[in-house]
Design a protein around this motif. Structure first.
Motif, PDB file in Angstrom:
ATOM      1  N   SER A 151       2.566  52.554  -1.660  1.00 56.92           N
ATOM      2  CA  SER A 151       2.715  51.712  -2.847  1.00 56.92           C
ATOM      3  C   SER A 151       3.935  52.127  -3.640  1.00 56.92           C
ATOM      4  CB  SER A 151       1.480  51.811  -3.732  1.00 56.92           C
ATOM      5  OG  SER A 151       0.354  51.359  -3.036  1.00 56.92           O
ATOM      6  N   MET A 152       4.163  53.417  -3.754  1.00 55.84           N
ATOM      7  CA  MET A 152       5.286  53.892  -4.551  1.00 55.84           C
ATOM      8  C   MET A 152       6.618  53.402  -3.971  1.00 55.84           C
ATOM      9  SD  MET A 152       4.401  55.329  -7.237  1.00 55.84           S
ATOM     10  CE  MET A 152       2.700  55.200  -7.724  1.00 55.84           C
ATOM     11  N   THR A 153       6.683  53.337  -2.668  1.00 57.82           N
ATOM     12  CA  THR A 153       7.892  52.815  -2.042  1.00 57.82           C
ATOM     13  C   THR A 153       8.109  51.367  -2.448  1.00 57.82           C
ATOM     14  OG1 THR A 153       7.388  54.254  -0.177  1.00 57.82           O
ATOM     15  CG2 THR A 153       9.075  52.569   0.166  1.00 57.82           C
ATOM     16  N   ALA A 154       7.009  50.617  -2.416  1.00 60.71           N
ATOM     17  CA  ALA A 154       7.103  49.211  -2.807  1.00 60.71           C
ATOM     18  C   ALA A 154       7.507  49.074  -4.263  1.00 60.71           C
ATOM     19  CB  ALA A 154       5.761  48.520  -2.559  1.00 60.71           C
ATOM     20  N   PHE A 155       6.870  49.874  -5.102  1.00 57.21           N
ATOM     21  CA  PHE A 155       7.183  49.809  -6.539  1.00 57.21           C
ATOM     22  C   PHE A 155       8.633  50.200  -6.782  1.00 57.21           C
ATOM     23  CE2 PHE A 155       2.478  50.652  -7.623  1.00 57.21           C
ATOM     24  CZ  PHE A 155       2.211  49.302  -7.521  1.00 57.21           C
ATOM     25  N   ALA A 156       9.107  51.133  -5.995  1.00 58.42           N
ATOM     26  CA  ALA A 156      10.489  51.561  -6.181  1.00 58.42           C
ATOM     27  C   ALA A 156      11.429  50.402  -5.860  1.00 58.42           C
ATOM     28  CB  ALA A 156      10.783  52.758  -5.305  1.00 58.42           C
TER      29      ALA A 156
END
Ligand SMILES: Nc1ncnc2c1ncn2[C@@H]1O[C@H](COP(=O)(O)OP(=O)(O)OP(=O)(O)O)[C@@H](O)[C@H]1O
Ligand SMILES: Nc1ncnc2c1ncn2[C@@H]1O[C@H](COP(=O)(O)OP(=O)(O)OP(=O)(O)O)[C@@H](O)[C@H]1O
Ligand SMILES: [Mg+2]
Ligand SMILES: [Mg+2]
Lengths: 315, 469, 272, 529
Positions: free
Chosen positions: D43-48
């Motif tokens: 998810s953090m990759t996506a949010f980034a």
């Protein structure tokens, strides 16, 4: 929606009946004879008896309850023991001060609290947030009668911007009347505004952490847009609850403030009536206040339904 | 300026001075709106009112009053002997709700001899009859307007009632047709401010022009120092006493009562509770009265003596009792000081602060108390010591006889002698703790003239008040 | 971080006043039951750091002894509120949707509908003014607060699997409420408790201010304020110090409540 | 040129490293699957990529979207990019929509934010977007509120919102996790179709290997904030190198061995069970309606057997569990354990009840966080007339813990000190402590990561053999049920529509619904599994 409305209405009516019973019975046990109070130290027994009869204090409890409750349904609140004037009239007159005062304080506290709460929430953790939170902590902690005393000292006695108390009457013009209610309204509004601002902030923060805010941001809304369009209305529900509850505090909590500012409002009426054992006035005013609270909360519940479509069909 | 705002602490419950004890009614209406056959002057003396003159029969039983000419009620109708007869008969009637019915006890009959003459016959001579007729409870009312008297009083005074905003104020306006010297003001507003702080603030902010019976003596020095204001500290008929339940042990022992008297430091109470305003008394009598005897020496402050007396009475370690205090600050503050002083000699008091209604119920009617503090503001009321069922329950046959004799004595010298004897008797019996005569402070704008200084009765006589330019 | 700061600051303030109250049992600078009229209304000085009041009593000593009253009244009132409110809330949650639940909740609403200060005044008018009656009056209005809070907290716990596990282990509603629900709502209760505690102190001050709280010679902050109010213009120290005492204690408790809330659970919903 | 190209992305939140050197590319018209266990940084990759990171995040590296360097963009440009160039769909359809605004409103907002069009026109286009997301106007008008829709329908609204402006890239973060299998299949089909129609790039995040394998053209496998393996989907499964990828694959298809065969003696007999719920629809004084959650269900479990129960969410599985455990009285039919009724005279039959235990889904929520483990697992002793005390109890607790592979010292710890897999072991220890014959596992492994799940399943199989346990294994995850059960029941809307040998049912489903279910369940390509 209609069912929900009807259900709430019925429980409202039941609450009122129970409340009237509680009030009446509670006051039945109050020791102290209004007749003795009126006639004072040198009164003679037979005089007292005559007066008691005139006041309708003889008769069984049940009879008197139904006389009282029945009268109230017809808008007849009885005759004050001490003033000997219809209670409804007295209350009506006092309401012209208490109600505007409560509304004034409510408007003030809302006007202060909403921007402050929203501002603090949108700048969470910033100096602005810390300041607002600090000030509201103080606002909650200050005893409002003490604050009122300080305000009179500064604004009425030293600066002489306002009169120290009293009410000029609505005949004196709207502006003048409002001015004479300003200090008491501020004294009442301060703690309420503080509470409201805190609730507003925490409720907004709660909603801001909801998933749909993230969804909105992913659509391209800025932080501010997400707050105004999506968070605010959702955050309003707990805030509405508090506003509903505050209204009762404002009506009844004015007792002390009305004393400090010698305003002839409901609070002072009931305070005097308790000491004078003018029970019929006390009963009626308490009943009225309870009625007001219940109705206001009912209105708040209905307001939820406006804010939140889920409530319109559920339940 | 021809109008004035006068603040009072208490609001009248209604406006009929003849059917309630509330002094607040008289404070607003006495002499301003209602008048009696006789009236009190500002120094307390009894002077002619609606009766221009009178004769008293030899046996002292028949009073013939000659009424003033051309007196009309505010509704325009004439005031005549029929109104006087109506007023007196109404007050003494079986179903009368008059709070001071005892004032009329001796009246046997009231006769209207002609429109301008009234004859009152007493069952036995009464030296204070003219005094009694000056009370607010004996004012003359008209039968035509009696039904609405509680909300729309109609009298004969120099002011007529105009408006009442309950909980707030009562307005009076000048009576242009007044029979006597007309009032100098056109409009008068009585405002009611019960809270002492609010009272201070209202005067300071000049919301009111005068505060009659200012409730917070601690603020008076400030007003005195301020050139905007004048402070009048007058005397009252209020003997403030530590009432003692004479029937309740251990107070049924005169030694205990004596010990009590010596345990109390009057000056400390006057300083602490009244900030120096008040005259020490040693008996139940107003110090400004010519017949007053200063007996304070009999109960001088001496805690050692007090402890000794307690030990002699069988309470070397003191005892516990109750101290029930009504709302006025003289009682609340005085009570705290007295409690501390009594504690110093070993008497523990349990203080309870009561509202007037509770005080009347528990103390006055129920006689359920050890000690209480109250100011007896009725004028010339030493007679209460002759009533054994009165709440402090003093029962002394000699004293009762003395009072009975006094009632039928009209020779001033003899009366004076008997009164002194009465004062000494109760002082010697230490019936109650005698503290001080209540002071009556009035704070007013420095330009307001003609206010009463003293309070011989509860009245705010504004008929002679005017503004200095 | 911030939670801890609140907690430390609030805890510190509260501790100061709590220890002042405790110390006053053993020692006070001056005996507050002895009046010294000659020394009345003196400003702060070496002998009397906070000055003296209108009876010449030492204000510092009065505040120390008054802390006792305020804390005792508020503590017992909160105790009453919790003692009755928590079982009611637990019962209502355990019997959710039943008539009993409905009755309890409607009863709560009803108590809420009564103007609390007015009822407190009426109670003291009926039974006489005293600290005890003030406690009862304040306590009654604490009951629905805790009942509601407990119920809402308990309702969410009743849906937890560990409650189901306890039921699988054959435990009844009462036992589950006591063993599983109650310990898990204590965080909520402690946080709300500190808030109600501070409200109790304010309420006691208000009641004493109108003369319906603790009776003399018991020292009380509210009564000190009431006594001082007419003298505020020439003896401000008499109103300032007890006012500050109330303010700081209430502030301390509120900060502590916030701090505890953050410590227990940053996402804990504010209950009112 | 890639649509989205992430290179050497590192991320830390308040100083804590979250992502390290993450790189991945997405081409237009292709689907990139990102897999990895919970907390691996998907998810953090996506949010980034969207720059919607939590406060205190610091990014390092390069994120190039459509030729623009995202990390260099100001907030205004980012707002312009979000929703127009990139759309995003989140995991939780229940909470992703604002509850108090109509769906039309919320979809139209995407358009209004980015284009100067009238409200009416925006609404038109919102209707169009909803239609593309298979929410036709005649059945789902714009004026609907989210609470009037099912989970799958809500997820379609979110998708409509994300594709309203036909973005070049769509990021779908676990878009189907909260949905049941049939709905999941429909949503995935929809996404696939949209990619094909618009030539859009799709980043599909999931922890479910099978879901991704089914859809993705390229796959990235993440673990602890790092990319461990990436490549084209069709070759990756065969060529993968990293031990973690291999373990993940193995765990996904893990089938525990069971040795003992079921005896031919019925242990539990359920006959025509009916469970009605009274629903207070019209307030407490008005009429109430009843809702039948279980409608005449009959089946048997033999001693030593492992019986599966599958079906969509809300079909009555848990209700049935509660009835079997004697927690709730049933309105019809009978439930017998070893021939004795579990419920007699309105009361649960304690003798019977102590012969059954249950393990729940949520490894954390099923323990009172304030109790120590020892006390927690001893709780079922309440069922015994004379529970062991003192030493005997301590020994029993230690035994139970050891039998699930934990140490006896663990009884002095609190539950939060254990990992998810350990917690579920403790739950099993609690179920074992009174030596029951039947253990009901209600979604007992659904919340666990694949590798942990494999361990727990092994443990269950092992314990079953050692203690001769009988299992009722409830799950909506068909692949698990397939691997661990002997027989299976398929339930739909309170009724059992099909039952039989697991293998037979899965290979040749008879009932229409079973067919749908099996059809919808994502499976890894046969050559991989
Ligand atoms: N707001 C936050 N502050 C600090 N750390 C966070 C925050 N949100 C997530 N993390 C941490 O970042 C790491 C990666 O989280 P992320 O949500 O990307 O995982 P995920 O792969 O999406 O897992 P899941 O499958 O459970 O959704 C986790 O270790 C998590 O604890
Ligand atoms: N106490 C209750 N009152 C009314 N209806 C209920 C109650 N409990 C469950 N239901 C309803 O009964 C049906 C079956 O619920 P149950 O929890 O058994 O489903 P499930 O198959 O276990 O679903 P899941 O996979 O989501 O756990 C659902 O429609 C649910 O809404
Ligand atoms: Mg995730
Ligand atoms: Mg379930």
């Amino acid at each position: 929606m209609l069912r929900y409305f009807l259900k709430r209405l019925l429980s409202l009516a039941l609450s009122l009946v129970v409340a009237s019973l509680v009030i009446f019975l509670a006051l039945e046990v109050v020791p102290g004879d209004p007749a003795a109070y009126m006639l004072g130290i040198n009164a003679q027994e037979d005089t007292l008896a005559v007066l008691r009869d005139q006041l309708g204090l003889n008769g069984t409890v049940v009879e008197r309850y139904f006389a009282w409750a029945g009268g109230m349904l017809r808008g007849d609140f009885g005759i004050s023991y001490t003033y000997r004037t219809p209670v409804a009239e007295m209350i009506g007159e006092r309401l012209w001060i208490s109600l505007p005062l409560a509304l004034y304080a409510l408007v003030l506290s809302t006007l202060i609290a909403f921007p402050a709460g929203i501002w603090a929430a949108s700048k969470r953790g910033s100096a602005a947030d810390v300041t607002v939170m600090g000030v509201t902590q103080l606002g909650v902690a200050i005893p409002n009668f003490w604050f009122a005393m300080l305000m009179v000292l500064v604004f009425a006695i030293n600066l002489r911007w306002f009169s120290a108390g009293g009410f000029v009457g609505w005949d004196a013009g709207f502006a003048a009347a409002l001015k004479s209610l300003t200090l008491p309204a501020v004294a009442l509004a301060l703690p309420q505004a503080s509470i409201l601002a805190r609730v507003m902030r925490s409720s907004l923060l709660d909603t801001l952490s909801e998933d749909y805010i993230r969804t909105a941001r992913a659509k391209g809304l800025s932080r501010g847009q997400a707050l105004w369009r999506h968070a605010l209305r959702n955050a309003l529900i707990p805030v509405l609850t508090i506003i509903g509850m505050q209204f009762s505090f404002l009506l009844a909590g004015a007792i002390i403030i009305e004393n400090v500012f010698f305003l002839p409002g409901l609070g002072r009426l009931v305070f005097q009536s308790i000491s004078a054992r003018d029970l019929i006035v006390v009963e009626s005013v308490v009943m009225l206040l309870v009625f007001a609270v219940i109705v206001v909360n009912f209105a708040v519940d209905m307001a939820y339904a406006v804010v939140d479509p889920r409530l319109r069909t559920r339940r | 300026k021809s109008d004035i705002v006068v603040a009072l602490q208490l609001e009248p419950p209604h406006l009929d001075p003849t059917s309630a004890a509330a002094g607040a009614i008289d404070s607003v209406l006495y002499s301003n709106v209602f008048e009696g056959l006789t009236r009190f002057a500002s120094d307390g003396s009894v002077i002619p009112g609606l009766a221009a003159s009178w004769e008293i029969s030899e046996d002292g039983k028949t009073y013939t009053f000659h009424l003033q000419d051309g007196v009309t009620f505010h509704d325009g109708s004439a005031m005549d002997s029929a109104d006087v007869k109506f007023s007196l008969d109404r007050a003494r009637a079986e179903d009368s709700a008059n709070a001071q019915k005892a004032l009329f006890d001796g009246i046997e009959s009231v006769e209207a001899l002609d429109p301008a003459t009234v004859q009152v016959t007493l069952s036995e001579p009464n030296g204070s009859f003219l005094f009694n007729m000056a009370w607010g409870d004996a004012v003359i009312v008209a039968p035509e307007t009696i039904a609405d008297i509680k909300t729309a009083p109609v009298g004969t005074g120099a002011f007529k009632f105009s408006n009442w905003v309950q909980g707030d104020k009562i307005d009076l306006e000048k009576n242009a047709d007044y029979w006597g010297a007309p009032a100098k003001l056109d409009k008068v507003s009585f405002k009611f401010i019960s809270d002492p702080t609010a009272a201070f603030a209202a005067v300071m902010a000049e919301d009111v022009d005068a505060f009659v019976g200012f409730p917070a003596p601690e603020n008076l020095p400030q007003f005195e120092a301020d050139p905007r204001f004048q402070v009048l500290v007058g005397s009252t008929e209020g003997e403030t006493i530590l009432s003692t339940n004479n029937k309740m042990p251990p107070f049924d022992n005169v030694k205990v009562r004596e010990a009590l008297a010596h345990a109390i430091d009057r000056q400390a109470i006057i300083d602490g509770a009244m900030f120096g305003y008040g005259t020490p008394i040693g008996t139940h009598f107003a110090p400004h009265n010519p017949d007053y005897v200063d007996l304070t020496g009999m109960s001088g402050y001496d805690s050692e003596l007090s402890k000794k007396l307690l030990a002699e009475a069988g309470f070397p370690d003191g005892f516990k009792t109750t101290l029930k205090l009504p709302p006025p600050s003289y009682a609340r503050r005085g009570g705290e000081i007295i409690a501390a002083q009594l504690r110093a000699v070993g008497i523990e008091t349990e203080i309870s602060n009561l509202e007037w209604a509770q005080w009347l119920e528990q103390v006055f009617k129920g006689k359920d108390f050890g000690l209480t503090i109250v100011s007896h503001t009725e004028p010339f009321d030493i007679g209460i010591y002759a009533r054994p069922d009165y709440y402090f329950q003093y029962d002394n046959a000699d004293f009762q006889k003395l009072m009975a004799d006094l009632a039928v004595t009209s020779d001033p010298a003899k009366r004076s002698e008997m009164l002194k004897q009465a004062q000494e008797t109760i002082s010697k019996d230490y019936v109650n703790g005698y503290l001080f005569e209540l002071a009556f402070p009035t704070v007013a704008n420095a330009k307001v003239m003609g206010l009463w200084k003293d309070a011989p009765t509860q009245a705010t006589d504004l008929t002679a008040v005017y503004w200095e330019d | 971080m911030k939670g801890n700061r609140n907690l430390w600051l609030g805890g510190g303030l509260t501790l100061i006043f709590a220890s002042a109250a405790l110390i006053s049992f053993l020692w006070v600078p001056y005996d507050t039951t002895v009046l010294d009229i000659a020394n009345k209304i003196k400003g702060p000085s070496g002998a009397h750091p906070l000055g003296t009041d209108h009876f010449g009593r030492d204000i510092l000593s009065m505040i120390m002894v008054g802390a006792r009253t305020s804390i005792a009244v508020a503590l017992v009132a909160v105790g009453i509120g919790m003692g009755l409110g928590v079982p009611l809330g637990l019962t209502a949650a355990a019997k959710k949707g039943s008539l009993l639940d409905e009755l309890i909740m409607r009863g709560n609403d009803l108590v809420f509908a009564f103007p609390s200060l007015l009822i407190a005044i009426m109670i003291t008018a009926v039974f006489g003014a005293s600290a005890l009656n003030a406690i009862i009056a304040i306590g009654i209005f604490n009951i629905p607060v805790f009942a509601r809070l407990t119920r809402s907290g308990a309702l969410s716990l009743w849906t937890r699997d560990y409650v189901m596990a306890a039921r699988v282990a054959g435990k009844g509603a009462a036992r589950i409420s006591a063993e599983h629900i109650l310990p898990n709502v204590t965080n909520l209760l402690i946080v709300q408790g500190t808030i109600q505690f501070s409200l109790g102190i304010l309420a006691e001050a208000g009641l004493s201010y109108v003369g319906l709280g603790a009776q003399p010679p018991t020292a009380s902050w509210g009564r000190m304020l009431a006594d001082s109010q007419t003298m505020i213009s020439f003896a401000p120290h008499m109103a300032l110090f007890p006012g500050l005492a109330i303010l700081l204690t209430v502030l301390g408790l509120n900060l502590m409540g916030d701090g505890l809330r953050d410590m227990f659970d940053p996402k804990l919903r504010r209950a009112r | 040129m890639s649509l989205l190209s992430i290179e050497n992305l590192s991320l830390s939140i308040h100083g804590a490293p979250i992502l390290r050197d993450v790189s991945m590319q997405i081409e237009p018209g292709r689907i990139l699957g990102v897999i990895g266990e919970s907390g691996s940084g998907k998810s953090m990759t996506a949010f980034a990529a969207m720059q919607l990171l939590p406060d205190g995040s610091v990014c390092d590296g390069r994120i190039e979207l459509n030729g623009q360097e995202v990390l260099d963009l100001g907030e205004q440009d980012l707002c312009r990019m979000r929703g127009r160039d990139v759309g995003m769909v989140f995991q939780e359809p229940m909470t992703a929509l604002n509850p108090i605004r109509t769906i039309g409103d919320q979809v139209a907002e995407t358009i209004l934010i980015h284009e100067k069009v009238s409200r009416g026109a925006a609404m038109e286009r919102a209707a169009e977007a909803l239609r593309r997301a298979e929410l036709p106007q005649d059945r789902f008008p714009l004026s609907r509120y989210p609470f009037e829709l099912s989970g799958g329908q809500r997820q379609r609204v979110v998708i409509a919102m994300a594709i309203a402006l036909r973005p070049k890239l769509l990021i779908a973060d676990e878009p189907t996790t909260a949905l049941d299998v049939t709905t999941q299949a429909q949503i995935l089909d929809l996404l696939k179709r949209l990619v094909a129609e618009d030539g859009m790039g799709l980043m599909l995040i999931s922890h479910d290997l099978a879901v991704v394998a089914d859809l993705a053209d390229d796959i990235v496998i993440m673990r602890k904030g790092e990319v461990v393996e990436s490549g084209p989907a069709d070759s990756l499964f065969r060529t993968m190198q990293h031990p973690y990828s291999k373990a993940l694959l193995a765990a996904s298809t893990h089938a525990p061995d069971r040795e003992g065969a079921p005896q031919d003696v019925p242990l539990l007999q359920v006959q025509d069970v009916v469970r009605d719920y009274t629903v207070h629809m019209r307030g407490w004084w008005g009429k109430t309606t009843t809702f039948q959650a279980v409608k005449g269900v009959s089946f048997e479990i033999r001693k030593g057997e492992s019986l599966g129960l599958v079906g969509e969410s809300g079909c009555g599985k848990s209700t049935l569990t509660r009835a079997i455990l004697g927690l709730e009285e049933v309105q019809g039919g009978s439930i017998l354990l070893d021939g004795q009724p579990v419920f007699t005279g309105h009361h649960a039959n304690r003798d019977i009840r102590r012969r059954m235990q249950v393990v729940f889904q949520d490894p954390y929520g099923s323990f009172n966080p304030r109790w120590k483990v020892g006390r927690l697992i001893a709780e079922p002793y309440h069922l015994l007339e004379q529970p062991p005390a003192g030493r005997a109890k301590a020994r029993a607790i230690a035994e139970a813990l050891e039998s699930v592979g934990l140490q006896s010292e663990d009884q002095h710890k609190y539950i939060h000190e254990f990992s998810g897999g350990q917690r579920q072991r403790i739950a099993i220890a609690r179920a074992l402590i009174i030596k029951p014959e039947l253990i009901i596992l209600d979604e007992a492994v659904s919340a666990l990561d694949v590798s942990v799940r494999a361990q727990v399943l092994d443990l269950l199989a092992d314990l079953g053999d050692r203690f001769g346990l009988t299992y009722l294994f409830i799950s909506h995850d068909l692949s698990v049920v397939r691997n661990v059960t002997d027989r299976v029941l398929v339930m739909k809307a309170g009724e059992i529509v099909e039952q039989g040998e697991t293998k037979a049912v899965f290979d040749a489903p008879q009932h229409e619904y079973t067919k749908q279910l099996i059809e919808a369940a994502p499976v890894l390509p046969a050559d991989v599994a």
